[in-house]
Design an enzyme around this catalytic site. Structure first.
Site, PDB file in Angstrom:
ATOM      1  N   GLY A   1       0.843  -1.204   0.000  1.00  0.00           N
ATOM      2  CA  GLY A   1       0.000   0.000   0.000  1.00  0.00           C
ATOM      3  C   GLY A   1       0.871   1.244   0.000  1.00  0.00           C
ATOM      4  O   GLY A   1       0.517   2.282   0.560  1.00  0.00           O
ATOM      5  N   ALA A   2       2.021   1.130  -0.678  1.00  0.00           N
ATOM      6  CA  ALA A   2       3.061   2.158  -0.556  1.00  0.00           C
ATOM      7  C   ALA A   2       2.650   3.507  -1.139  1.00  0.00           C
ATOM      8  O   ALA A   2       3.232   4.527  -0.786  1.00  0.00           O
ATOM      9  CB  ALA A   2       4.335   1.656  -1.224  1.00  0.00           C
TER      10      ALA A   2
ATOM     11  N   ILE B   1      -1.127   6.240   4.356  1.00  0.00           N
ATOM     12  CA  ILE B   1      -0.183   5.844   5.420  1.00  0.00           C
ATOM     13  C   ILE B   1       1.208   5.666   4.820  1.00  0.00           C
ATOM     14  O   ILE B   1       2.203   6.104   5.393  1.00  0.00           O
ATOM     15  CB  ILE B   1      -0.647   4.555   6.136  1.00  0.00           C
ATOM     16  CG1 ILE B   1      -1.966   4.809   6.878  1.00  0.00           C
ATOM     17  CG2 ILE B   1       0.418   4.061   7.124  1.00  0.00           C
ATOM     18  CD1 ILE B   1      -2.553   3.595   7.566  1.00  0.00           C
TER      19      ILE B   1
ATOM     20  N   VAL C   1      -0.974  -3.640   9.506  1.00  0.00           N
ATOM     21  CA  VAL C   1      -1.623  -2.360   9.823  1.00  0.00           C
ATOM     22  C   VAL C   1      -3.037  -2.346   9.231  1.00  0.00           C
ATOM     23  O   VAL C   1      -3.978  -1.832   9.835  1.00  0.00           O
ATOM     24  CB  VAL C   1      -0.777  -1.186   9.267  1.00  0.00           C
ATOM     25  CG1 VAL C   1      -1.493   0.144   9.452  1.00  0.00           C
ATOM     26  CG2 VAL C   1       0.596  -1.147   9.927  1.00  0.00           C
ATOM     27  N   GLY C   2      -3.181  -2.938   8.037  1.00  0.00           N
ATOM     28  CA  GLY C   2      -4.473  -2.935   7.329  1.00  0.00           C
ATOM     29  C   GLY C   2      -5.579  -3.534   8.190  1.00  0.00           C
ATOM     30  O   GLY C   2      -5.386  -4.563   8.836  1.00  0.00           O
TER      31      GLY C   2
ATOM     32  N   ASP D   1      -3.458   2.560  19.538  1.00  0.00           N
ATOM     33  CA  ASP D   1      -4.333   2.615  20.719  1.00  0.00           C
ATOM     34  C   ASP D   1      -3.504   2.932  21.970  1.00  0.00           C
ATOM     35  O   ASP D   1      -3.925   3.703  22.835  1.00  0.00           O
ATOM     36  CB  ASP D   1      -5.052   1.269  20.899  1.00  0.00           C
ATOM     37  CG  ASP D   1      -5.760   0.844  19.630  1.00  0.00           C
ATOM     38  OD1 ASP D   1      -6.803   1.415  19.322  1.00  0.00           O
ATOM     39  OD2 ASP D   1      -5.240  -0.036  18.922  1.00  0.00           O
TER      40      ASP D   1
ATOM     41  N   HIS E   1      -7.802  -4.346  17.980  1.00  0.00           N
ATOM     42  CA  HIS E   1      -7.776  -2.942  17.534  1.00  0.00           C
ATOM     43  C   HIS E   1      -9.183  -2.594  17.038  1.00  0.00           C
ATOM     44  O   HIS E   1      -9.487  -2.630  15.856  1.00  0.00           O
ATOM     45  CB  HIS E   1      -6.741  -2.755  16.422  1.00  0.00           C
ATOM     46  CG  HIS E   1      -6.778  -1.377  15.813  1.00  0.00           C
ATOM     47  ND1 HIS E   1      -6.552  -0.233  16.549  1.00  0.00           N
ATOM     48  CD2 HIS E   1      -7.050  -0.959  14.553  1.00  0.00           C
ATOM     49  CE1 HIS E   1      -6.679   0.824  15.764  1.00  0.00           C
ATOM     50  NE2 HIS E   1      -6.990   0.407  14.542  1.00  0.00           N
TER      51      HIS E   1
HETATM   52  N1  LIG Z   1      -4.081  -0.738  12.712  1.00  0.00           N
HETATM   53  C1  LIG Z   1      -4.221   0.585  12.768  1.00  0.00           C
HETATM   54  O1  LIG Z   1      -4.036   1.175  13.862  1.00  0.00           O
HETATM   55  C2  LIG Z   1      -4.599   1.388  11.556  1.00  0.00           C
HETATM   56  C3  LIG Z   1      -4.571   2.790  11.616  1.00  0.00           C
HETATM   57  C4  LIG Z   1      -4.940   3.507  10.484  1.00  0.00           C
HETATM   58  C5  LIG Z   1      -5.310   2.863   9.317  1.00  0.00           C
HETATM   59  N2  LIG Z   1      -5.317   1.503   9.293  1.00  0.00           N
HETATM   60  C6  LIG Z   1      -5.675   0.767   8.073  1.00  0.00           C
HETATM   61  O2  LIG Z   1      -4.579   0.822   7.150  1.00  0.00           O
HETATM   62  C7  LIG Z   1      -5.072   0.560   5.846  1.00  0.00           C
HETATM   63  C8  LIG Z   1      -4.503   1.556   4.847  1.00  0.00           C
HETATM   64  O3  LIG Z   1      -4.968   2.845   5.134  1.00  0.00           O
HETATM   65  P1  LIG Z   1      -4.606   4.090   4.191  1.00  0.00           P
HETATM   66  O4  LIG Z   1      -5.239   5.259   4.838  1.00  0.00           O
HETATM   67  O5  LIG Z   1      -3.172   4.133   3.861  1.00  0.00           O
HETATM   68  O6  LIG Z   1      -5.455   3.702   2.887  1.00  0.00           O
HETATM   69  P2  LIG Z   1      -5.286   4.259   1.395  1.00  0.00           P
HETATM   70  O7  LIG Z   1      -6.519   3.879   0.676  1.00  0.00           O
HETATM   71  O8  LIG Z   1      -4.832   5.661   1.402  1.00  0.00           O
HETATM   72  O9  LIG Z   1      -4.073   3.388   0.856  1.00  0.00           O
HETATM   73  C9  LIG Z   1      -4.142   2.004   0.756  1.00  0.00           C
HETATM   74  C10 LIG Z   1      -3.253   1.619  -0.413  1.00  0.00           C
HETATM   75  O10 LIG Z   1      -3.180   0.204  -0.426  1.00  0.00           O
HETATM   76  C11 LIG Z   1      -3.187  -0.217  -1.769  1.00  0.00           C
HETATM   77  N3  LIG Z   1      -3.596  -1.614  -1.801  1.00  0.00           N
HETATM   78  C12 LIG Z   1      -4.844  -2.136  -1.746  1.00  0.00           C
HETATM   79  N4  LIG Z   1      -4.797  -3.461  -1.842  1.00  0.00           N
HETATM   80  C13 LIG Z   1      -3.499  -3.797  -1.949  1.00  0.00           C
HETATM   81  C14 LIG Z   1      -2.825  -5.030  -2.087  1.00  0.00           C
HETATM   82  N5  LIG Z   1      -3.483  -6.185  -2.163  1.00  0.00           N
HETATM   83  N6  LIG Z   1      -1.482  -4.999  -2.162  1.00  0.00           N
HETATM   84  C15 LIG Z   1      -0.804  -3.849  -2.124  1.00  0.00           C
HETATM   85  N7  LIG Z   1      -1.385  -2.644  -1.995  1.00  0.00           N
HETATM   86  C16 LIG Z   1      -2.718  -2.627  -1.908  1.00  0.00           C
HETATM   87  C17 LIG Z   1      -4.147   0.742  -2.467  1.00  0.00           C
HETATM   88  O11 LIG Z   1      -3.922   0.784  -3.861  1.00  0.00           O
HETATM   89  C18 LIG Z   1      -3.800   2.060  -1.772  1.00  0.00           C
HETATM   90  O12 LIG Z   1      -2.797   2.785  -2.458  1.00  0.00           O
HETATM   91  C19 LIG Z   1      -6.606   0.578   5.970  1.00  0.00           C
HETATM   92  O13 LIG Z   1      -7.079  -0.751   6.066  1.00  0.00           O
HETATM   93  C20 LIG Z   1      -6.829   1.310   7.280  1.00  0.00           C
HETATM   94  O14 LIG Z   1      -8.072   1.000   7.859  1.00  0.00           O
HETATM   95  C21 LIG Z   1      -4.961   0.763  10.385  1.00  0.00           C
HETATM   96  O1  LIG Z   2     -10.341   3.656  12.645  1.00  0.00           O
HETATM   97  C1  LIG Z   2      -9.963   3.346  11.523  1.00  0.00           C
HETATM   98  O2  LIG Z   2     -10.690   2.812  10.683  1.00  0.00           O
HETATM   99  C2  LIG Z   2      -8.533   3.644  11.143  1.00  0.00           C
HETATM  100  C3  LIG Z   2      -7.601   3.200  12.196  1.00  0.00           C
HETATM  101  O3  LIG Z   2      -7.782   1.858  12.551  1.00  0.00           O
HETATM  102  C4  LIG Z   2      -7.612   4.072  13.422  1.00  0.00           C
HETATM  103  O4  LIG Z   2      -7.740   3.558  14.529  1.00  0.00           O
HETATM  104  O5  LIG Z   2      -7.469   5.309  13.267  1.00  0.00           O
END
Ligand SMILES: NC(=O)c1ccc[n+]([C@@H]2O[C@H](COP(=O)([O-])OP(=O)(O)OC[C@H]3O[C@@H](n4cnc5c(N)ncnc54)[C@H](O)[C@@H]3O)[C@@H](O)[C@H]2O)c1
Ligand SMILES: O=C(O)C[C@H](O)C(=O)O
Length: 328
Positions: A12-13, A17, A132-133, A162, A190
């Site tokens: 997801g580079a 994020i 992270v996803g 968190d 989470h």
């Molecule tokens: N665990 C946590 O605390 C936490 C916190 C924030 C966000 N997140 C999660 O992180 C994830 C990414 O968030 P974001 O804001 O960067 O989203 P975003 O949509 O800005 O970016 C995600 C990227 O991932 C790419 N992608 C999708 N499927 C893919 C795959 N199979 N392989 C490689 N790349 C792929 C997309 O093309 C996109 O560029 C989301 O699932 C979000 O909910 C988790």
């Molecule tokens: O809440 C979300 O969907 C994004 C991330 O997991 C967060 O906690 O900010």
């Protein structure tokens, strides 16, 4: 003598994020100011995403980071994860307003089957994986189960956001500096069911619980604020947290790789039965890290309220695990 570069894969580079994460990894904030890195970046095989990734790579090049020993762009996890020492699995759909993170399982779950399999085939046998996803715990569980030849302990989920949110709320409540807080724990998923627990926390050696001395604040303000912070950010920004998420990912990996000097941090890790959590459940625990390994803080007393909270978040995780059986 300079160190040999290590390989860091980030999925997801080209996402939000990714944009907040890559420059900090390349500048040495994650693995140390003396550790060269090779970035192995994965995006979906889609022209727009690959073009966006090219743009990010141009910017990384333009920073002329002394520690950046190489950058690769990939559209296939089997090449992106080749020999990788660290894998940050960010790529997946974020939730929008009004959604729960668990609703993303149906959309994102399969990504982690494919990526777990690819890690199993081509990554370093010592790879440290951070998912992270969202929903991060269950996606990490899927990846771990899809990689039977890698040690289960190499798979972790991000609860550090968190943890950091809880620390920040406690600092604001007590009027003390966030850096002074020790022995904070976040248990479980989470998700809003996570249990941020400051019963053991100290500031300057003094009990945070005694300092706050307000159980109503704990239950009615602190826990819901930390648990629903992600949704509050989505409501305010129209997008899910990115810089704070990237920061938490850096904290998680840095502490795992370089150690915490005895300080407690929270990591989502596969249970070995500690605190009565069934084996393999990807659960947030208080840990310390040393020599590249994490160790659960054991022997903490779990009172009735904590037990109730831990059960609630565990039940949710077991339900999520049950719902992804077909992906494993
Ligand atoms: N665990 C946590 O605390 C936490 C916190 C924030 C966000 N997140 C999660 O992180 C994830 C990414 O968030 P974001 O804001 O960067 O989203 P975003 O949509 O800005 O970016 C995600 C990227 O991932 C790419 N992608 C999708 N499927 C893919 C795959 N199979 N392989 C490689 N790349 C792929 C997309 O093309 C996109 O560029 C989301 O699932 C979000 O909910 C988790
Ligand atoms: O809440 C979300 O969907 C994004 C991330 O997991 C967060 O906690 O900010």
């Amino acid at each position: 003598m300079s160190k040999k570069p290590v390989r860091v894969a980030v999925t997801g580079a080209a996402g939000q994020i990714g944009y907040a994460l890559l420059f900090r990894i390349a500048s040495g904030e994650m693995l140390g100011k003396d550790q060269p890195v090779i970035l192995q970046l994965l995006e979906i095989p889609d022209e727009k995403a690959q073009n966006a990734l090219k743009g990010v790579i141009m910017e990384l090049e333009d920073c002329a980071f002394p520690l950046l020993a190489g950058i690769e762009a990939h559209s296939d996890p089997k090449t992106a994860f080749k020999d990788t020492d660290y894998a940050l699995l960010v790529g997946s759909r974020p939730r929008g307003p009004g959604m729960e993170r668990s609703e993303l399982l149906a959309i994102n779950g399969a990504i982690f089957t494919a990526q777990g399999k690819a890690l199993n085939e081509v990554a370093s046998r010592n790879v440290k994986v951070l998912v992270v996803g969202n929903p991060a715990n269950t996606n990490a569980y899927i990846a771990m189960k899809s990689a039977p030849d890698l040690p289960a302990k190499n798979f972790t989920a991000m609860l550090r956001l968190d943890h950091n949110r809880a620390a920040s709320q406690i600092a604001a409540k007590t009027g003390k500096a966030v850096a002074e807080i020790e022995k904070l724990a976040v248990w479980g998923n989470h998700s809003p069911t996570m249990y941020a627990d400051y019963r053991f926390a100290t500031i300057g050696g003094e009990s945070v619980k005694a300092m706050i001395n307000d159980e109503t604040w704990n239950r009615e303000t602190f826990l819901p604020t930390v648990g629903k912070r992600g949704a509050a950010i989505i409501a305010a920004r129209g997008l899910s947290s990115a810089a704070s998420a990237a920061n938490a990912a850096i904290d998680h990996m840095r502490d795992w790789a370089l150690g915490t000097n005895g300080k407690w941090v929270t990591m989502g890790i596969p249970s070995n039965g500690e605190y009565g959590i069934p084996k393999e459940v990807m659960f947030g625990y208080p840990v310390t890290c040393e020599n590249g390994e994490y160790k659960i803080v054991e022997g903490l007393e779990i009172d009735a309220f904590s037990q109730e909270c831990i059960k609630k978040t565990l039940d949710e995780l077991l339900g999520e695990q049950d719902g992804v059986k077909h992906l494993i």
